[in-house]
Scaffold this active site. Structure first.
Site, short mmCIF file in Angstrom:
data_model
loop_
_atom_site.label_atom_id
_atom_site.label_comp_id
_atom_site.label_asym_id
_atom_site.label_seq_id
_atom_site.Cartn_x
_atom_site.Cartn_y
_atom_site.Cartn_z
N GLU A 225 1.15 -1.07 0.21
CA GLU A 225 -0.01 -0.05 0.47
C GLU A 225 1.12 1.42 0.09
O GLU A 225 1.99 1.38 0.63
CB GLU A 225 -0.96 0.09 0.86
CG GLU A 225 -1.56 -0.95 1.08
CD GLU A 225 -2.21 -1.22 2.99
OE1 GLU A 225 -2.89 -0.28 3.69
OE2 GLU A 225 -2.49 -2.60 3.52
N GLU A 336 -9.81 5.27 3.26
CA GLU A 336 -10.05 4.85 4.27
C GLU A 336 -10.27 6.27 5.44
O GLU A 336 -9.22 6.53 5.50
CB GLU A 336 -9.36 3.69 3.91
CG GLU A 336 -9.17 3.25 6.23
CD GLU A 336 -8.03 2.17 5.61
OE1 GLU A 336 -8.08 1.25 6.39
OE2 GLU A 336 -7.38 1.82 5.07
#
Length: 421
Positions: A225, A336
């Site tokens: 990520e 997120e």
């Protein structure tokens, strides 16, 4: 009141707690169970492991200290499998199609503004060193335990198609993403609009990133990520920061943010993981974005990361992973947040700019020119893009496609509002 324990018995019980902590047999914070002196000792030992000897140190305007550490002394080489590793200073191959995509297009001029890291204003690191954000005692003490410092909680991955409300609320994490699946992927790229979202609670965060995923969403998930985040818990402030993350077991025991464990090998002397990004976008004003590319070198098999058009940052060695040692099975791009439901209501922590996608450029946050790398090492437009959000009245996502921005989407939202309680 009971009689005081003899000092020998006290030290034995402290030692027993320490052994339990080290073996990870208790789920409560080890730090909370240790006596202050033992806790202090453990924190100091951890700081010594993380903060390597610096050739030079630079004080950033935001209070960070950036240590210029010799490239061969970086945290990655604490890994037993990397003791005799020969550093690869550059990838054997870049993905094909990169140069064409990087040509300046007729997109809005605001998004062409240069972006830097705050510490650059006070100096730079010499060649053969890498910039490492120094970990402070308070950084470690904010974590739930020394062991969990620098790690995400489990079950934080956006899992499209599983819109089971119980599962959604189990982790307290919410997402607004675009994704592709059903093929073998060897990398991903995206240009991410940079904002500084407001965070309601210190234990919450807001991030915008790409995910490169392999395996199932069970105990064996592999993930790489990269993107930007605001995380008061991790960094002690509300600055927008560049970050990376990796795990090979669904966030359980492997992996970490940035360089907070051994794994990622950095080769770049100019960009610091976890350092503040400056400037950030403003509502109806100048827009700033960062470009991130992660791809698998066809020759060595390592996963490389590039920041912008000029900075190859380093690589995750392929042996760190099981599924990703071969290829990825899913790519995700998006936002997120953590919703800790303060006072029993939805958090007002913002995702992206804090505005809903329909507000468009200069107001809502975007990802543009999202691409995947195929088995021939070519950057391609993603096919069959899906979108996913747990609660679209809190955070939403809208995709589009045009000549300048390729495949893009706007995403984000304010969290708590009259339609999101």
């Amino acid at each position: 009141m009971g009689a005081a324990q003899p000092s020998g018995r006290r030290s034995l019980s402290a030692l027993a707690v320490l052994i339990f902590c080290l073996w990870g047999l208790i789920s409560l914070s080890c730090a909370a169970r240790l006596s202050p002196s033992l806790q202090k000792l453990e924190v100091q030992k951890h700081l010594k492991r993380l903060n390597k000897e610096a050739v030079k140190s630079i004080k950033s305007p935001d209070g960070d200290i950036i240590d210029c550490v010799h490239i061969s002394k970086q945290p990655a080489f604490d890994h037993p499998f990397l003791k005799d590793h020969k550093i690869q200073m550059r990838p054997n191959y870049h993905p094909e199609g990169l140069l064409e995509e990087n040509k300046v297009s007729a997109e809005p001029k605001e998004s062409l503004n240069p972006i830097t890291q705050l510490w650059h204003t006070n100096g730079k690191c010499p060649e053969d060193t890498i910039p490492v954000r120094r970990t402070k005692k308070d950084d470690v003490l904010r974590a739930s335990s020394i062991k969990r410092y620098g790690r995400k909680k489990q079950r934080t991955i956006p899992k499209p198609r599983s819109a089971d409300p119980d599962l959604i609320n189990e982790s307290g994490h919410q997402h607004a993403i675009a994704y592709v699946e059903g093929d073998k992927y060897y990398g991903a790229k995206g240009t991410i609009n940079v904002w500084e979202p407001k965070i309601q609670q210190p234990n919450e965060f807001s991030l915008s990133q790409l995910w490169i995923l392999g395996g199932s969403f069970g105990e064996d998930l592999n993930s790489i990520e990269a993107g930007w985040q605001v995380s008061p818990d991790l960094y002690g402030d509300n600055n927008t920061r560049l970050f990376t993350y990796w795990t090979s077991d669904a966030y359980q025991a492997t992996g970490c943010y940035n360089l907070l464990c051994s794994g990622f090998i950095q080769v770049n002397s100019q960009v610091a993981m976890g350092a503040s990004i400056s400037p950030v976008s403003a509502f109806r004003n100048s827009q700033y974005d960062i470009s991130i590319l992660v791809w698998k070198d066809p020759k060595e098999g390592h996963w490389w990361m590039q920041f912008g058009n000029d900075y190859v940052l380093g690589y995750w060695p392929s042996f760190l992973f099981s599924y990703l040692a071969e290829s990825a099975s899913m790519i995700e791009w998006g936002g997120e947040v953590v919703n800790s439901e303060p006072d029993g209501q939805h958090t007002s922590t913002q995702m992206g700019s804090g505005r809903f996608p329909e507000e468009g450029f200069g107001k809502a946050s975007y990802f543009k020119n999202i691409q995947v790398v195929d088995s021939s090492n070519n950057l391609k437009a993603p096919k069959g893009i899906g979108t996913f959000t747990e609660q679209s009245n809190c955070y939403d996502v809208q995709t589009g496609n045009n000549g300048d921005w390729g495949h893009y989407f706007y995403y984000g939202g304010p969290g708590k509002n009259p339609n999101c309680q």
